[in-house]
Design a protein around this motif. Structure first.
Motif, PDB file in Angstrom:
ATOM      1  N   ARG A 256       7.101  -5.829   2.579  1.00  0.00           N
ATOM      2  CA  ARG A 256       8.007  -4.834   3.159  1.00  0.00           C
ATOM      3  C   ARG A 256       8.329  -3.750   2.143  1.00  0.00           C
ATOM      4  O   ARG A 256       8.387  -2.555   2.476  1.00  0.00           O
ATOM      5  CB  ARG A 256       9.295  -5.513   3.638  1.00  0.00           C
ATOM      6  CG  ARG A 256       9.145  -6.326   4.926  1.00  0.00           C
ATOM      7  CD  ARG A 256      10.392  -7.153   5.186  1.00  0.00           C
ATOM      8  NE  ARG A 256      11.579  -6.313   5.305  1.00  0.00           N
ATOM      9  CZ  ARG A 256      12.821  -6.744   5.065  1.00  0.00           C
ATOM     10  NH1 ARG A 256      13.016  -7.988   4.648  1.00  0.00           N
ATOM     11  NH2 ARG A 256      13.849  -5.938   5.225  1.00  0.00           N
ATOM     12  N   ILE A 257       8.532  -4.161   0.908  1.00  0.00           N
ATOM     13  CA  ILE A 257       8.789  -3.185  -0.147  1.00  0.00           C
ATOM     14  C   ILE A 257       7.558  -2.308  -0.353  1.00  0.00           C
ATOM     15  O   ILE A 257       7.663  -1.085  -0.491  1.00  0.00           O
ATOM     16  CB  ILE A 257       9.174  -3.899  -1.455  1.00  0.00           C
ATOM     17  CG1 ILE A 257      10.524  -4.600  -1.302  1.00  0.00           C
ATOM     18  CG2 ILE A 257       9.218  -2.915  -2.618  1.00  0.00           C
ATOM     19  CD1 ILE A 257      10.894  -5.478  -2.473  1.00  0.00           C
ATOM     20  N   TYR A 258       6.388  -2.933  -0.383  1.00  0.00           N
ATOM     21  CA  TYR A 258       5.149  -2.172  -0.564  1.00  0.00           C
ATOM     22  C   TYR A 258       5.034  -1.072   0.496  1.00  0.00           C
ATOM     23  O   TYR A 258       4.777   0.093   0.174  1.00  0.00           O
ATOM     24  CB  TYR A 258       3.945  -3.112  -0.478  1.00  0.00           C
ATOM     25  CG  TYR A 258       2.614  -2.419  -0.669  1.00  0.00           C
ATOM     26  CD1 TYR A 258       2.026  -2.330  -1.925  1.00  0.00           C
ATOM     27  CD2 TYR A 258       1.939  -1.847   0.412  1.00  0.00           C
ATOM     28  CE1 TYR A 258       0.812  -1.689  -2.116  1.00  0.00           C
ATOM     29  CE2 TYR A 258       0.732  -1.200   0.239  1.00  0.00           C
ATOM     30  CZ  TYR A 258       0.167  -1.122  -1.018  1.00  0.00           C
ATOM     31  OH  TYR A 258      -1.031  -0.462  -1.186  1.00  0.00           O
ATOM     32  N   ASP A 259       5.233  -1.449   1.747  1.00  0.00           N
ATOM     33  CA  ASP A 259       5.060  -0.493   2.844  1.00  0.00           C
ATOM     34  C   ASP A 259       6.164   0.555   2.886  1.00  0.00           C
ATOM     35  O   ASP A 259       5.930   1.717   3.229  1.00  0.00           O
ATOM     36  CB  ASP A 259       5.024  -1.234   4.181  1.00  0.00           C
ATOM     37  CG  ASP A 259       3.778  -2.101   4.336  1.00  0.00           C
ATOM     38  OD1 ASP A 259       2.769  -1.804   3.667  1.00  0.00           O
ATOM     39  OD2 ASP A 259       3.822  -3.075   5.117  1.00  0.00           O
ATOM     40  N   LEU A 281      -0.948  -5.381  -5.119  1.00  0.00           N
ATOM     41  CA  LEU A 281      -1.918  -5.993  -4.206  1.00  0.00           C
ATOM     42  C   LEU A 281      -2.863  -6.931  -4.947  1.00  0.00           C
ATOM     43  O   LEU A 281      -3.316  -7.936  -4.384  1.00  0.00           O
ATOM     44  CB  LEU A 281      -2.716  -4.913  -3.478  1.00  0.00           C
ATOM     45  CG  LEU A 281      -1.987  -4.081  -2.419  1.00  0.00           C
ATOM     46  CD1 LEU A 281      -2.978  -3.215  -1.650  1.00  0.00           C
ATOM     47  CD2 LEU A 281      -1.198  -4.962  -1.446  1.00  0.00           C
ATOM     48  N   TRP A 282      -3.165  -6.621  -6.211  1.00  0.00           N
ATOM     49  CA  TRP A 282      -4.048  -7.524  -6.958  1.00  0.00           C
ATOM     50  C   TRP A 282      -3.395  -8.881  -7.155  1.00  0.00           C
ATOM     51  O   TRP A 282      -4.077  -9.913  -7.139  1.00  0.00           O
ATOM     52  CB  TRP A 282      -4.416  -6.907  -8.306  1.00  0.00           C
ATOM     53  CG  TRP A 282      -5.511  -7.654  -9.008  1.00  0.00           C
ATOM     54  CD1 TRP A 282      -5.393  -8.478 -10.084  1.00  0.00           C
ATOM     55  CD2 TRP A 282      -6.914  -7.653  -8.668  1.00  0.00           C
ATOM     56  NE1 TRP A 282      -6.607  -8.980 -10.446  1.00  0.00           N
ATOM     57  CE2 TRP A 282      -7.569  -8.498  -9.597  1.00  0.00           C
ATOM     58  CE3 TRP A 282      -7.662  -7.018  -7.681  1.00  0.00           C
ATOM     59  CZ2 TRP A 282      -8.948  -8.718  -9.557  1.00  0.00           C
ATOM     60  CZ3 TRP A 282      -9.039  -7.236  -7.648  1.00  0.00           C
ATOM     61  CH2 TRP A 282      -9.666  -8.074  -8.556  1.00  0.00           C
ATOM     62  N   GLU A 290      -5.035 -12.089   1.236  1.00  0.00           N
ATOM     63  CA  GLU A 290      -5.765 -10.828   1.320  1.00  0.00           C
ATOM     64  C   GLU A 290      -5.028  -9.814   2.193  1.00  0.00           C
ATOM     65  O   GLU A 290      -4.359 -10.170   3.162  1.00  0.00           O
ATOM     66  CB  GLU A 290      -7.169 -11.063   1.841  1.00  0.00           C
ATOM     67  CG  GLU A 290      -8.041 -11.867   0.888  1.00  0.00           C
ATOM     68  CD  GLU A 290      -8.138 -11.269  -0.511  1.00  0.00           C
ATOM     69  OE1 GLU A 290      -7.994 -10.032  -0.654  1.00  0.00           O
ATOM     70  OE2 GLU A 290      -8.330 -12.033  -1.464  1.00  0.00           O
ATOM     71  N   GLN A 291      -5.201  -8.555   1.838  1.00  0.00           N
ATOM     72  CA  GLN A 291      -4.523  -7.452   2.517  1.00  0.00           C
ATOM     73  C   GLN A 291      -5.552  -6.357   2.818  1.00  0.00           C
ATOM     74  O   GLN A 291      -5.497  -5.257   2.266  1.00  0.00           O
ATOM     75  CB  GLN A 291      -3.392  -6.906   1.632  1.00  0.00           C
ATOM     76  CG  GLN A 291      -2.360  -7.924   1.239  1.00  0.00           C
ATOM     77  CD  GLN A 291      -1.553  -8.400   2.427  1.00  0.00           C
ATOM     78  OE1 GLN A 291      -1.334  -7.639   3.370  1.00  0.00           O
ATOM     79  NE2 GLN A 291      -1.113  -9.643   2.399  1.00  0.00           N
ATOM     80  N   ALA A 292      -6.498  -6.654   3.690  1.00  0.00           N
ATOM     81  CA  ALA A 292      -7.654  -5.780   3.879  1.00  0.00           C
ATOM     82  C   ALA A 292      -7.264  -4.346   4.228  1.00  0.00           C
ATOM     83  O   ALA A 292      -7.782  -3.391   3.643  1.00  0.00           O
ATOM     84  CB  ALA A 292      -8.565  -6.358   4.966  1.00  0.00           C
ATOM     85  N   ASP A 293      -6.356  -4.175   5.179  1.00  0.00           N
ATOM     86  CA  ASP A 293      -5.995  -2.820   5.604  1.00  0.00           C
ATOM     87  C   ASP A 293      -5.287  -2.059   4.489  1.00  0.00           C
ATOM     88  O   ASP A 293      -5.562  -0.871   4.257  1.00  0.00           O
ATOM     89  CB  ASP A 293      -5.104  -2.872   6.849  1.00  0.00           C
ATOM     90  CG  ASP A 293      -5.855  -3.353   8.080  1.00  0.00           C
ATOM     91  OD1 ASP A 293      -7.105  -3.330   8.059  1.00  0.00           O
ATOM     92  OD2 ASP A 293      -5.192  -3.766   9.052  1.00  0.00           O
ATOM     93  N   MET A 320      -9.460  -1.722  -9.691  1.00  0.00           N
ATOM     94  CA  MET A 320      -8.754  -2.823  -9.039  1.00  0.00           C
ATOM     95  C   MET A 320      -8.724  -2.610  -7.526  1.00  0.00           C
ATOM     96  O   MET A 320      -8.959  -3.535  -6.738  1.00  0.00           O
ATOM     97  CB  MET A 320      -7.330  -2.904  -9.605  1.00  0.00           C
ATOM     98  CG  MET A 320      -6.651  -4.241  -9.530  1.00  0.00           C
ATOM     99  SD  MET A 320      -5.033  -4.185 -10.380  1.00  0.00           S
ATOM    100  CE  MET A 320      -5.531  -4.473 -12.072  1.00  0.00           C
ATOM    101  N   SER A 321      -8.446  -1.376  -7.116  1.00  0.00           N
ATOM    102  CA  SER A 321      -8.392  -1.078  -5.678  1.00  0.00           C
ATOM    103  C   SER A 321      -9.773  -1.179  -5.041  1.00  0.00           C
ATOM    104  O   SER A 321      -9.917  -1.667  -3.916  1.00  0.00           O
ATOM    105  CB  SER A 321      -7.794   0.313  -5.438  1.00  0.00           C
ATOM    106  OG  SER A 321      -8.725   1.347  -5.683  1.00  0.00           O
ATOM    107  N   TYR A 322     -10.809  -0.716  -5.752  1.00  0.00           N
ATOM    108  CA  TYR A 322     -12.161  -0.806  -5.204  1.00  0.00           C
ATOM    109  C   TYR A 322     -12.608  -2.259  -5.098  1.00  0.00           C
ATOM    110  O   TYR A 322     -13.227  -2.661  -4.101  1.00  0.00           O
ATOM    111  CB  TYR A 322     -13.141  -0.024  -6.087  1.00  0.00           C
ATOM    112  CG  TYR A 322     -12.848   1.461  -6.192  1.00  0.00           C
ATOM    113  CD1 TYR A 322     -12.274   2.161  -5.126  1.00  0.00           C
ATOM    114  CD2 TYR A 322     -13.140   2.167  -7.350  1.00  0.00           C
ATOM    115  CE1 TYR A 322     -12.004   3.516  -5.222  1.00  0.00           C
ATOM    116  CE2 TYR A 322     -12.875   3.526  -7.452  1.00  0.00           C
ATOM    117  CZ  TYR A 322     -12.305   4.190  -6.388  1.00  0.00           C
ATOM    118  OH  TYR A 322     -12.043   5.535  -6.498  1.00  0.00           O
ATOM    119  N   ALA A 323     -12.290  -3.055  -6.114  1.00  0.00           N
ATOM    120  CA  ALA A 323     -12.664  -4.465  -6.074  1.00  0.00           C
ATOM    121  C   ALA A 323     -11.911  -5.199  -4.970  1.00  0.00           C
ATOM    122  O   ALA A 323     -12.486  -6.010  -4.233  1.00  0.00           O
ATOM    123  CB  ALA A 323     -12.374  -5.115  -7.431  1.00  0.00           C
TER     124      ALA A 323
END
Length: 486
Positions: A256-259, A281-282, A290-293, A320-323
């Motif tokens: 919730r904080i992330y969004d 996210l890492w 996992e948080q695909a979207d 990190m984001s690409y991986a």
């Protein structure tokens, strides 16, 4: 001769510009967006002022944005070309030297110029604040502490901004491991100025590094109105809140904080904010959540930037984001681009980079191996991860950031040690972590995973019980908190 509010002389400055510079320094210390227009006003009122022009250059660099740095370099070079530096007073000359060095990529040289300046002018708040950030960007915890400590005694307790200097000192103390002193200094700084978001941030780091999650949550809650909006540090402090939520086992709150506050449709795509998003996210990725979207949106934001080689710490978080999103071709391209850049750089042999550009060494020695380790982790090549990261695990600070930020890389090593079956190494790494943070939920849950891998059900049960105990008070604190931002 004009003087700033701290008694420092201002060469080629008007009374109007001096007022704007005071306003700009105050805004800088508060991480307020007001700093940019205040500096613009100062330059407009006194275009020949070396301090005003240097301040403008610093602003183009503090955000680690390559485009802003290019524009700042152009403006500063135009000014410097028409300035006889030998005729300048020493304070102005050293500010110009620091700005010029940083614009040329020499972060350590810039920091050294500012350190020399503050020996003579310990009440130069601009030099202290900018030097402090340079120490942070280069991961120099000792200078992060001592640069401020060396000047602090010259700040009278009656000076309203002394608390802001004390807040910087608190962060330096924390990063160099003096947690009790750091907490004391940080709390005192916030008592003097409740909206000192850097001091609040220092206290939060102190609790983070000791595993005092419930106290960290309670502190952020109590100061919510002082740090949560209207400043450049609010996203980062929300990131700290999300870390606490993860330690409390509350992934829903962390998301919730992330969004709401870290990465969403209204985010500006700034590097300093995107790296917080990647690092959060890492941690989910390492936990198998996992948080695909979210990964895809974040990776697209990094890709849209198309950053040139500029700051290895940012490169690591882009990879990190690409991986995390499965864009391994993009990760490979970034690594290949940086290798090409290094090959073209001035080197003194096959290993040692002799150029004054700080990021060359950061990239060659730390950034690229970490990037390659993240890619190997995404490909399931965990022995490769261990081979890449283990020799560097006590050197990660050399490419900047804080202990809390770099812990994402440390956790990657622990995770791969477990997955590679390197149980002795995993045990040693976890023993180190538990010794420093015996109340960390992550440490004990990972210890339980190791016990499971070794077939020791009794040890696993003990470790999981310790993890549950560690999260109870933190979870209760989260349930008492006010609503999150929308």
């Amino acid at each position: 001769m004009e003087y700033d509010r701290y008694g420092n002389p201002l060469h080629a400055c008007t009374p109007e510009a001096a007022g704007h510079l005071d306003r700009a320094v105050t805004a800088l210390l508060h991480f307020s967006p007001e700093v940019a227009p205040a500096v613009d006003d100062a330059v407009a009122a006194a275009p020949a002022s070396p301090v005003a022009q240097s301040f403008a250059a610093y602003l183009g660099l503090l955000g680690t944005e390559p485009g802003e740095a290019v524009e700042a370099r152009r403006r500063f070079q135009d000014f410097a070309a028409g300035t006889d530096r030998t005729a300048l007073p020493v304070r102005d000359r050293l500010h110009m030297a620091a700005a010029g060095a940083w614009l040329a990529g020499d972060l350590k040289g810039a920091g050294a110029h500012l350190e020399e300046l503050t020996l003579m002018y310990p009440r130069d708040a601009l030099a202290l604040a900018v030097g402090h950030q340079l120490d942070f960007f280069t991961g120099d915890a000792v200078r992060l502490r001592d640069r401020i400590g060396a000047a602090l005694s010259e700040w009278d307790t009656a000076e309203p901004h002394r608390g802001m200097v004390l807040g910087m000192y608190a962060f330096g103390l924390e990063e160099s491991g003096h947690y009790a002193l750091a907490e004391e200094a940080g709390l005192a700084a916030v008592e003097q100025n409740p909206r000192d978001v850097w001091a609040i941030h220092a206290v939060v780091h102190t609790y983070e590094m000791q595993g005092r999650v419930a106290e960290g949550i309670g502190y952020l809650d109590a100061r919510l109105g002082d740090w949560s909006d209207g400043n450049y540090l609010n996203v980062h402090n929300w990131w700290h809140y999300a870390l606490y939520a993860l330690e409390a086992g509350d992934t829903d709150t962390a998301l919730r904080i992330y969004d709401a506050a870290i990465n969403n449709d209204e985010s500006a795509g700034l590097a300093m904010e995107l790296l917080d998003a990647s690092a959060l996210l890492w941690r989910f990725h390492l936990a198998g959540v996992e948080q695909a979207d979210r990964w895809e949106t974040l990776a697209a934001a990094w890709a849209a930037r198309a950053d040139p080689p500029y700051y290895a710490f940012n490169d690591v978080h882009a990879v990190m984001s690409y991986a995390g999103s499965g864009r391994l071709d993009a990760a490979d391209r970034l690594v290949a681009d940086r290798r090409t850049w290094l090959a073209k750089a001035d080197t003194g042999g096959s290993e040692t980079v002799t150029s004054p550009v700080t990021n060359l060494r950061m990239t060659a020695e730390i950034g690229l191996p970490v990037c390659e380790a993240l890619i190997a982790h995404a490909r399931g090549r965990h022995r490769t991860v261990v081979e890449l990261l283990l020799p560097l695990r006590r050197r990660f600070h050399e490419f900047g950031g804080s202990h809390a930020q770099r812990d994402a890389v440390q956790r990657t090593l622990v995770d791969s040690a477990l997955r590679a079956g390197s149980h002795d190494l995993a045990r040693a790494l976890l023993s180190e972590r538990i010794g420093l943070r015996p109340d960390s939920n992550y440490n004990w849950l990972t210890r339980a995973d190791l016990a499971d891998a070794l077939g020791d059900a009794a040890q696993a049960a003990v470790a999981r019980d310790r993890a549950r105990t560690a999260t109870v008070s933190a979870a209760r604190a989260l349930h008492r908190r006010p609503p999150f931002p929308r």
